[in-house]
Enzyme design. Structure first.
Site, PDB file in Angstrom:
ATOM      1  N   ASP A 102       0.986  -1.367  -0.004  1.00  0.00           N
ATOM      2  CA  ASP A 102      -0.024   0.029  -0.018  1.00  0.00           C
ATOM      3  C   ASP A 102       0.998   1.266   0.001  1.00  0.00           C
ATOM      4  OD1 ASP A 102      -3.049   1.024   0.458  1.00  0.00           O
ATOM      5  OD2 ASP A 102      -1.496   2.041   2.068  1.00  0.00           O
ATOM      6  N   TYR A 151     -11.587   8.568  -2.877  1.00  0.00           N
ATOM      7  CA  TYR A 151     -11.180   8.764  -1.538  1.00  0.00           C
ATOM      8  C   TYR A 151      -9.909   9.600  -1.476  1.00  0.00           C
ATOM      9  CZ  TYR A 151      -7.214   5.218  -2.031  1.00  0.00           C
ATOM     10  OH  TYR A 151      -6.200   4.653  -2.172  1.00  0.00           O
ATOM     11  N   TYR A 230      -1.160  11.338   1.915  1.00  0.00           N
ATOM     12  CA  TYR A 230      -2.009  11.600   0.634  1.00  0.00           C
ATOM     13  C   TYR A 230      -2.055  13.404   0.236  1.00  0.00           C
ATOM     14  CZ  TYR A 230      -4.136   7.154   1.303  1.00  0.00           C
ATOM     15  OH  TYR A 230      -4.275   5.597   1.546  1.00  0.00           O
ATOM     16  N   HIS A 295      -7.228  -6.258  -0.738  1.00  0.00           N
ATOM     17  CA  HIS A 295      -6.063  -5.303  -0.666  1.00  0.00           C
ATOM     18  C   HIS A 295      -5.057  -5.758   0.487  1.00  0.00           C
ATOM     19  CE1 HIS A 295      -3.969  -1.557  -1.049  1.00  0.00           C
ATOM     20  NE2 HIS A 295      -4.154  -1.353   0.134  1.00  0.00           N
TER      21      HIS A 295
END
Length: 316
Positions: A102, A151, A230, A295
């Site tokens: 991830d 998202y 992010y 995931h």
């Protein structure tokens, strides 16, 4: 699990919590969002039993880290890679094996791009290498392709998603994210919908004890540190301009589940299977697509992932 040791390591201006076990060549395990060193619990035990020293830090902003400022500017990819280079130095190593998942995979790609001299070989999961486009910023591209409700777009404004998360029970939120298995992009609307569709039964690979560990840490730290990764995506694009066109020059194995949202977003499948991935990662030696897996692949299929890691890194 009690045989895993824990300590704090001062690196790059922060004190990282590090979990480790074993003696031998170092395998650096880099977690994603919203995770912790604990996501690698199975691999730490397996790799340490096979003659490796497994080292799994809580990344900057996570877990038991004595955090720096929560201002997003403290979380650029140069900060995060700098933390890991300093950690490698503290271990007395010139080079290590690296395993990422991830956001940990994104960090690992950048570690290999910026400091390939510190990496023996890489096993990465879920997130493919994304070479820097000379004109398109990543968040802008995601917004154009998938809309404002994606998202990653939702996560951009400081405080906004934290307020949304605060309306949810942390246990419900962690349960919902870790068990998400829809092979499609995750949207803000789906995240908000977690409140109305709580997980009724945990899958066999995830226990109440596991959930309790994650919840206990995020209840104290909050999610802002992880969300700031992010919020630096466009800034990272600006900071890494000198590396435009650079390829990943270390041996790589890539693993993804066929139900992983990342594998089922945009043109990722074509990129992996039609030559683009191999072009940008010329020493890519193996791609494994695991059937019926979502995931959080290293937790869902821990024994298989441990075997995949060991089978690859023992060659070097």
């Amino acid at each position: 699990m009690e045989t895993i040791t824990h300590r704090r390591v001062a690196v790059n201006g922060v004190n990282l919590h590090v979990a480790e076990k074993g003696e031998g060549p170092v395998v650096l395990l880099i977690h994603g969002f919203p995770e912790l060193w604990y996501s690698w619990r199975h691999q730490i035990l397996s790799l340490s039993s096979l003659g490796f020293r497994a080292v799994a830090p809580d990344l900057r902003g996570y877990g038991d880290l004595r955090r720096p400022s929560l201002h997003p500017r403290s979380y650029s990819i140069l900060h995060i890679v700098g933390d890991l280079v300093a950690l490698i130095d503290s271990l007395g190593q010139d080079k290590v094996f690296v395993v990422g998942h991830d956001w940990g995979a994104t960090v690992a790609w950048n570690l290999c791009m910026l400091r390939p001299d510190r990496v023996k070989a890489l096993v990465n999961m879920s997130v493919v290498f994304s070479p820097r486009h000379p004109k398109w910023k990543p968040v802008d591209s995601i917004r154009a392709l998938l809309g404002d409700d994606h998202y990653i777009c939702m996560f951009q404004e400081p405080g906004q998603v934290e307020a949304e998360f605060a309306r949810m029970d942390i246990k419900l939120l962690v349960n919902s994210i870790l068990t998400y298995r829809e092979p499609a992009p995750l949207t803000g609307s789906k995240i908000k919908g977690f409140r109305e569709s709580p997980v009724e039964e945990l899958p066999p690979w995830l226990t109440e004890e596991d959930i309790h560990y994650f919840v206990s840490k995020f209840d104290k730290s909050g999610f802002t540190g992880g969300l700031n990764y992010y919020r630096n995506m466009n800034r990272n694009w600006e900071l890494t301009a000198p590396w435009t066109g650079v390829k990943i020059q270390v041996p790589v194995k890539f693993i993804v589940g066929d139900l992983d949202l990342t594998y089922n977003t945009g043109n990722v499948k074509d990129y992996i299977h039609k030559g683009g991935f191999k072009r940008d990662v010329p020493f890519l030696q193996d791609v494994v697509v695991m059937k019926g897996v979502g995931h959080f692949i290293n937790q869902e299929r821990p024994n298989e992932i441990s075997d995949h890691i060991y089978d690859f890194i023992r060659k070097f």
